[in-house]
Design an enzyme around this catalytic site. Structure first.
Site, PDB file in Angstrom:
ATOM      1  N   SER A 174      33.883  36.636  55.576  1.00 19.83           N
ATOM      2  CA  SER A 174      34.708  36.468  54.493  1.00 19.83           C
ATOM      3  C   SER A 174      36.175  36.788  54.923  1.00 19.83           C
ATOM      4  CB  SER A 174      34.460  37.423  53.364  1.00 19.83           C
ATOM      5  OG  SER A 174      33.705  36.676  52.624  1.00 19.83           O
ATOM      6  N   SER A 211      34.829  35.358  51.230  1.00 22.24           N
ATOM      7  CA  SER A 211      35.293  35.584  50.080  1.00 22.24           C
ATOM      8  C   SER A 211      36.701  36.150  49.793  1.00 22.24           C
ATOM      9  CB  SER A 211      34.550  36.828  49.588  1.00 22.24           C
ATOM     10  OG  SER A 211      34.541  37.778  50.476  1.00 22.24           O
ATOM     11  N   LYS A 245      42.964  42.855  49.213  1.00 22.65           N
ATOM     12  CA  LYS A 245      42.053  42.050  48.434  1.00 22.65           C
ATOM     13  C   LYS A 245      41.444  42.903  47.162  1.00 22.65           C
ATOM     14  CE  LYS A 245      37.337  40.225  49.750  1.00 22.65           C
ATOM     15  NZ  LYS A 245      36.317  40.002  50.739  1.00 22.65           N
TER      16      LYS A 245
END
Ligand code: GLN
Length: 454
Positions: free
Chosen positions: A155, A131, A56
């Protein structure tokens, strides 16, 4: 895509060809928008390649760009590795590609990235969740062996649920936050997104452990969970009745399938209730925005990334932040500054902290009788793009995940069934703090008994 467990037995040459295969696939499926870029550490000079893991865009990888999918950080190059990246490398894994995310991990759909949206690989008209939407989409589309995400209020678990993969949020303090861009420091945890429960346990073992560089890291010793995985243990699993009533019919249907499968596998189900989830949302969005407003104040155009010059220092700050941060991030900084301001601190921030304690107490009460809790991850399966008409609507889709972060507990989401349109229905198991072994054992049992086919 081969699993992480399988990849761990490959030799160097096989790993190199796996990396080539993934590179070609990423190129072919560029329109999915899962990856922002491949990392320079991918350019291997020796044969020791490392199993490729998608990372990420808020986790520092030395010498590569890190932007948290925000214009404000464009141009920033990480001077060091996050501890989780060092841990990957020690185990023969390596950071391979940057995955898309909601700007500064604020969001539930990966629609707020400065790079544009990521599509859900199961249905391209739907969001991949957020996210960590890029990480989940990459794993679900077979563009990664496994991925790392971060979970402040869901997330990891929610995008995994929307895309049909497994996502695990460790107990707060179990995985080092050193080198991970902070959103809300008392809630953030890094964790694995994988193709199955066993891989999640393997990757969790690799990244977790005490880190003196993170003052909130738990200084405790644990045996690795993956070698001890046991799906035959019989457990007491609680379901929270007033949670379920807020989910839509498809999720309820998936929930019934899971309960029946757990009963068939010999587990005992008990029924409980908890504080109204709307209160969880209120407490979370006060605590998270308060901490975010403090954490994001460092992006002022002076020390990191992008700068928009003004006539004087305050104008430089103003222009940099106005142009660098997107709308959702600006909204949250303002909300956070408001709840921390004199006069409102007691009314909002202190009250939210009290609610946080009550949530923790609620969980403790349930765990007196239960080993695990089974809960939905979100009230619906993945919605279409543009479904959230307001920020508030999006915040309310987090009702099932945020209490886990407020209480610092570990949880894992996994697909159990499909809705009428073929979208994955993910559910989560929530465990007691630091009892990841029980959590993974229960998740493996659920995975086996529902036998979800992709
Ligand atoms: N959707 C939640 C938020 O917007 C959670 C995000 C996260 O876990 N990073 O804050």
């Amino acid at each position: 895509m081969i699993t992480l467990k399988e990849a761990l037995s490959l030799n160097d040459e096989e790993i190199l060809s796996l990396r080539e295969e993934i590179t070609t696939k990423i190129e072919d499926q560029k329109s999915l928008g899962a990856y922002i870029e491949q990392l320079t550490s991918n350019k291997i000079s020796s044969i020791t390649a490392g199993i490729p893991i998608a990372i990420k865009d808020n986790i520092n990888v030395k010498g590569t760009s890190l932007t948290c999918s925000s214009n404000i950080l464009k141009g920033y190059i990480s001077p060091y590795n996050a501890t989780v990246i060092d841990n990957l490398e020690k185990a023969g894994l390596c950071a391979f590609g940057r995955t898309n995310m909601d700007e500064f991990a604020m969001g539930s759909s990966t629609e707020s990235s400065c790079y544009g949206k990521t599509l859900n690989p199961v249905d391209n008209t739907k969001v991949p969740g957020g996210s960590s939407g890029g990480s989940a989409a990459a794993v679900a589309a077979g563009l990664a062996v496994a991925a790392l995400g971060t979970d402040t209020g869901g997330s990891i678990r929610q995008p995994a649920a929307y895309c049909g993969c497994v996502g695990m949020k460790p107990t707060y303090g179990r995985v080092s936050r050193y080198g991970i861009a902070a959103y809300s420091s008392s809630l953030d945890q890094c964790g694995p997104i994988t193709q199955n429960v066993e891989d999640a346990a393997i990757l969790y073992d690799i990244i977790s452990g005490y880190d003196p560089k993170d003052s909130t890291s738990a200084n405790r010793e644990y045996p690795a969970v993956a070698p001890l995985l046991d799906s035959t243990k019989k457990m007491t699993i609680a379901v929270i009745d007033n949670f379920i009533s807020e989910a839509d019919d498809e999720i309820k249907k998936g929930f019934e399938v899971a309960i029946q499968s757990l009963k068939d596998a010999g587990h005992t189900i008990v029924h409980k209730n908890m504080m109204d989830t709307k209160k969880h949302v209120s407490a979370y969005y006060v605590v998270a925005t308060a901490e975010a407003s403090a954490n994001l104040s460092r992006y002022d155009g002076i020390r990191y990334g992008n700068r928009v010059e003004g006539k004087n220092l305050s104008e430089t700050y103003l222009k940099t932040k106005s142009e660098g941060f997107g709308e959702e991030v600006q909204k949250r900084i303002m909300l956070g500054s408001f709840v921390l301001s004199s006069g409102y601190y007691d009314a909002y921030y202190i009250k939210a902290q009290k609610v946080r304690h009550l949530i923790k107490d609620d969980f403790e009460e349930i765990f007196k009788e239960a080993d695990l809790i089974l809960s939905p991850v979100a009230p619906t399966t993945a919605p279409k793009f543009g479904s959230f008409k307001s920020s508030l609507e999006m915040y309310l889709s987090d009702i099932y995940t945020i209490s886990v972060n407020l209480a610092g507990l570990p949880a894992i989401s996994l697909p159990v069934a499909k809705d009428k349109d073929g979208m994955p229905i993910g559910l989560q198991l929530i465990g007691k703090a630091f009892e990841e072994q029980t959590l993974f054992d229960g998740a493996m049992s659920l995975e086996k008994s529902v036998n979800y086919i992709k």
